[in-house]
Write an enzyme that holds these catalytic residues in place. Structure first.
Site, PDB file in Angstrom:
ATOM      1  N   ASN A 148     -50.143 -23.087  31.220  1.00  0.00           N
ATOM      2  CA  ASN A 148     -49.839 -24.277  31.999  1.00  0.00           C
ATOM      3  C   ASN A 148     -51.096 -24.742  32.738  1.00  0.00           C
ATOM      4  O   ASN A 148     -51.929 -23.926  33.160  1.00  0.00           O
ATOM      5  CB  ASN A 148     -48.658 -24.055  32.954  1.00  0.00           C
ATOM      6  CG  ASN A 148     -48.817 -22.884  33.900  1.00  0.00           C
ATOM      7  OD1 ASN A 148     -49.464 -21.890  33.573  1.00  0.00           O
ATOM      8  ND2 ASN A 148     -48.204 -22.987  35.066  1.00  0.00           N
ATOM      9  N   GLU A 150     -51.931 -27.351  35.781  1.00  0.00           N
ATOM     10  CA  GLU A 150     -51.399 -28.226  36.819  1.00  0.00           C
ATOM     11  C   GLU A 150     -52.454 -29.217  37.286  1.00  0.00           C
ATOM     12  O   GLU A 150     -53.638 -29.136  36.911  1.00  0.00           O
ATOM     13  CB  GLU A 150     -50.875 -27.377  37.992  1.00  0.00           C
ATOM     14  CG  GLU A 150     -49.697 -26.514  37.582  1.00  0.00           C
ATOM     15  CD  GLU A 150     -49.122 -25.697  38.738  1.00  0.00           C
ATOM     16  OE1 GLU A 150     -49.778 -25.572  39.797  1.00  0.00           O
ATOM     17  OE2 GLU A 150     -48.009 -25.186  38.559  1.00  0.00           O
ATOM     18  N   CYS A 186     -47.120 -28.055  30.521  1.00  0.00           N
ATOM     19  CA  CYS A 186     -46.620 -26.695  30.339  1.00  0.00           C
ATOM     20  C   CYS A 186     -47.438 -25.945  29.288  1.00  0.00           C
ATOM     21  O   CYS A 186     -48.096 -26.542  28.436  1.00  0.00           O
ATOM     22  CB  CYS A 186     -45.170 -26.726  29.876  1.00  0.00           C
ATOM     23  SG  CYS A 186     -44.031 -27.571  30.982  1.00  0.00           S
ATOM     24  N   GLU A 235     -46.377 -24.272  26.695  1.00  0.00           N
ATOM     25  CA  GLU A 235     -45.900 -24.469  25.323  1.00  0.00           C
ATOM     26  C   GLU A 235     -46.506 -25.740  24.720  1.00  0.00           C
ATOM     27  O   GLU A 235     -46.985 -25.743  23.587  1.00  0.00           O
ATOM     28  CB  GLU A 235     -44.364 -24.577  25.290  1.00  0.00           C
ATOM     29  CG  GLU A 235     -43.642 -23.370  25.848  1.00  0.00           C
ATOM     30  CD  GLU A 235     -43.315 -23.518  27.333  1.00  0.00           C
ATOM     31  OE1 GLU A 235     -44.205 -23.910  28.124  1.00  0.00           O
ATOM     32  OE2 GLU A 235     -42.162 -23.241  27.695  1.00  0.00           O
ATOM     33  N   CYS A 276     -38.917 -25.583  29.208  1.00  0.00           N
ATOM     34  CA  CYS A 276     -38.247 -26.714  29.850  1.00  0.00           C
ATOM     35  C   CYS A 276     -37.772 -27.697  28.779  1.00  0.00           C
ATOM     36  O   CYS A 276     -38.117 -27.575  27.592  1.00  0.00           O
ATOM     37  CB  CYS A 276     -39.190 -27.398  30.841  1.00  0.00           C
ATOM     38  SG  CYS A 276     -40.448 -28.442  30.064  1.00  0.00           S
TER      39      CYS A 276
HETATM   40 ZN   LIG Z   1     -42.249 -27.229  29.499  1.00  0.00          ZN
END
Ligand SMILES: [Zn+2]
Length: 145
Positions: A49, A51, A60, A62, A94
């Site tokens: 991830n 940010e 994210c 993934e 998510c």
């Molecule tokens: Zn995600």
């Protein structure tokens, strides 16, 4: 849950999802996530991830792994592993990541991996039932022009 039936590649992918977490850029949430993607030709591409101070711009692990893979010329995937620092529960992708995984195959296996390497495999179509797919764009519509 040790499973002797999984391949060495799947085991390697899960281990790399844990390693990838060490690169997480998560100064705001302090929620590190690592992912590793297994291509059809046996390559493993990692993601973490990332940010941003403008929170909504973060991505994210993934999707980071998938976008890296696609930009390197890969678009056929067998499986993806995701891992966070949560000790006693599996971390699941998510909704946005489920949609992006689904884009590249309705049969991709998603391995949810705990830090101690216990895991649970869930097919993407179970995580995203009735998912939206490119085929939907070509289906018969009520309006024509
Ligand atoms: Zn995600």
């Amino acid at each position: 849950m040790e499973d002797s039936n999984i391949s060495d590649k799947i085991r390697e992918m899960m281990a790399k999802s844990v390693e990838a977490k060490s690169h997480a850029y998560s100064p705001y949430s302090h929620f590190r996530v690592g992912a590793a993607l297994l291509t059809d030709d046996g390559q493993i591409i990692e993601g973490c991830n990332v940010e941003n101070a403008s929170y909504s711009l973060g991505v994210c692990a993934e999707r980071c792994a998938i976008f890296k893979a696609v930009s390197d010329g890969h678009s056929n995937f067998k499986a993806i592993a995701v891992n966070s620092d949560i000790k006693d529960e599996f971390t699941s992708p998510c909704g946005a990541c489920r949609q992006v995984i689904y884009e590249f195959g309705k049969d991709i296996d998603v391995y949810l991996v705990k830090p101690d390497m216990t895991y649970k495999m869930v097919p993407i179509k179970t995580l995203l039932p009735l998912g939206f797919h490119g085929e939907c764009l070509n289906m018969k519509k009520i309006l024509t022009d």
